[in-house]
Design an enzyme around this catalytic site. Structure first.
Site, PDB file in Angstrom:
ATOM      1  N   HIS A  60       0.973  -1.252  -0.175  1.00 16.29           N
ATOM      2  CA  HIS A  60      -0.035  -0.062   0.246  1.00 16.29           C
ATOM      3  C   HIS A  60       0.840   1.382  -0.131  1.00 16.29           C
ATOM      4  CE1 HIS A  60       0.414  -0.685   4.572  1.00 16.29           C
ATOM      5  NE2 HIS A  60       0.913   0.409   4.362  1.00 16.29           N
TER       6      HIS A  60
HETATM    7  P1  TYD Z   1      -1.656  -2.741   7.443  1.00 17.85           P
HETATM    8  O1  TYD Z   1      -1.407  -1.261   7.789  1.00 17.85           O
HETATM    9  O2  TYD Z   1      -2.457  -3.053   6.191  1.00 17.85           O
HETATM   10  O3  TYD Z   1      -0.650  -3.640   7.801  1.00 17.85           O
HETATM   11  P2  TYD Z   1       0.838  -4.077   6.946  1.00 17.85           P
HETATM   12  O4  TYD Z   1       1.149  -2.795   6.623  1.00 17.85           O
HETATM   13  O5  TYD Z   1       1.560  -4.743   8.050  1.00 17.85           O
HETATM   14  O6  TYD Z   1       0.387  -5.071   5.769  1.00 17.85           O
HETATM   15  O7  TYD Z   1      -2.862  -3.062   8.766  1.00 17.85           O
HETATM   16  C1  TYD Z   1      -3.071  -4.326   8.987  1.00 17.85           C
HETATM   17  C2  TYD Z   1      -4.520  -4.389   9.727  1.00 17.85           C
HETATM   18  O8  TYD Z   1      -4.264  -3.543  10.987  1.00 17.85           O
HETATM   19  C3  TYD Z   1      -5.733  -3.391   8.939  1.00 17.85           C
HETATM   20  O9  TYD Z   1      -6.923  -4.206   8.906  1.00 17.85           O
HETATM   21  C4  TYD Z   1      -5.616  -2.438   9.776  1.00 17.85           C
HETATM   22  C5  TYD Z   1      -5.123  -2.403  10.989  1.00 17.85           C
HETATM   23  N1  TYD Z   1      -4.430  -1.432  11.689  1.00 17.85           N
HETATM   24  C6  TYD Z   1      -5.120  -0.566  12.618  1.00 17.85           C
HETATM   25  O10 TYD Z   1      -6.181  -0.683  13.013  1.00 17.85           O
HETATM   26  N2  TYD Z   1      -4.374   0.317  13.258  1.00 17.85           N
HETATM   27  C7  TYD Z   1      -2.946   0.712  12.897  1.00 17.85           C
HETATM   28  O11 TYD Z   1      -2.311   1.585  13.449  1.00 17.85           O
HETATM   29  C8  TYD Z   1      -2.430  -0.113  11.807  1.00 17.85           C
HETATM   30  C9  TYD Z   1      -0.986   0.135  11.482  1.00 17.85           C
HETATM   31  C10 TYD Z   1      -3.038  -1.209  11.301  1.00 17.85           C
END
Ligand code: TYD
Length: 146
Positions: A60
């Site tokens: 992302h």
């Molecule tokens: P994501 O940012 O997509 O993780 P990565 O970059 O490791 O792939 O987040 C994963 C899940 O966690 C998504 O459902 C959103 C949630 N999340 C939160 O609720 N708060 C946060 O601060 C973060 C970073 C993620």
């Protein structure tokens, strides 16, 4: 980390930050302060750990969020893409941080067994700030520059 990463990248809004070091022969101690080493006020921290070696994360970009990634244990690779250029950076030193500016696509992969990635973030969590589709990201970047 390779020395060439110790400077501002001119073509992408990322940079490697060296933290203050106050260790001695018995222990290492690294320090980063807001608006000094960290170029924003930290509103949130989170960390990725227990990541299966064959898992990749990220996939992302963020429209407004700035972050600093720190490998506080072990190592991992970060693939960065600003729509024009791609770079792969290996994080493995707890006394260094990777600053990632706005609008940069990232994949995080190749975590070592003990890999822990600490993330310092400039904003609270906001799902609307994410672009999770690469084609949408490319369109967003293209339209933003017009
Ligand atoms: P994501 O940012 O997509 O993780 P990565 O970059 O490791 O792939 O987040 C994963 C899940 O966690 C998504 O459902 C959103 C949630 N999340 C939160 O609720 N708060 C946060 O601060 C973060 C970073 C993620």
């Amino acid at each position: 980390m390779h020395r060439k990463y110790d400077k501002m990248y001119l073509r992408m809004d990322i940079k490697i930050i060296s933290f203050q070091e106050h260790g001695n022969k018995n222990a290492s101690l690294s320090v980063a302060e807001c608006m000094k080493e960290i170029p924003f006020n930290i509103k949130r921290i989170y960390y990725l750990y227990n990541v299966n070696n064959c898992q990749s994360r990220g996939h992302h970009a963020h429209k407004n969020l700035q972050q600093v990634y720190i490998a506080i244990s072990g190592s991992m690779k970060i693939m960065l893409d600003d729509g024009k250029h791609k770079k792969i950076i290996t994080l493995k030193e707890p006394n260094k941080g990777l600053y990632i500016g706005k609008n940069i696509w990232r994949n995080i992969y190749d975590f070592s067994k003990n890999g822990v990635l600490l993330v310092l973030a400039s904003e609270l969590y906001n799902e609307k700030d994410y672009i999770r589709d690469y084609k949408q990201y490319k369109d967003y970047i293209k339209n933003r520059k017009i």
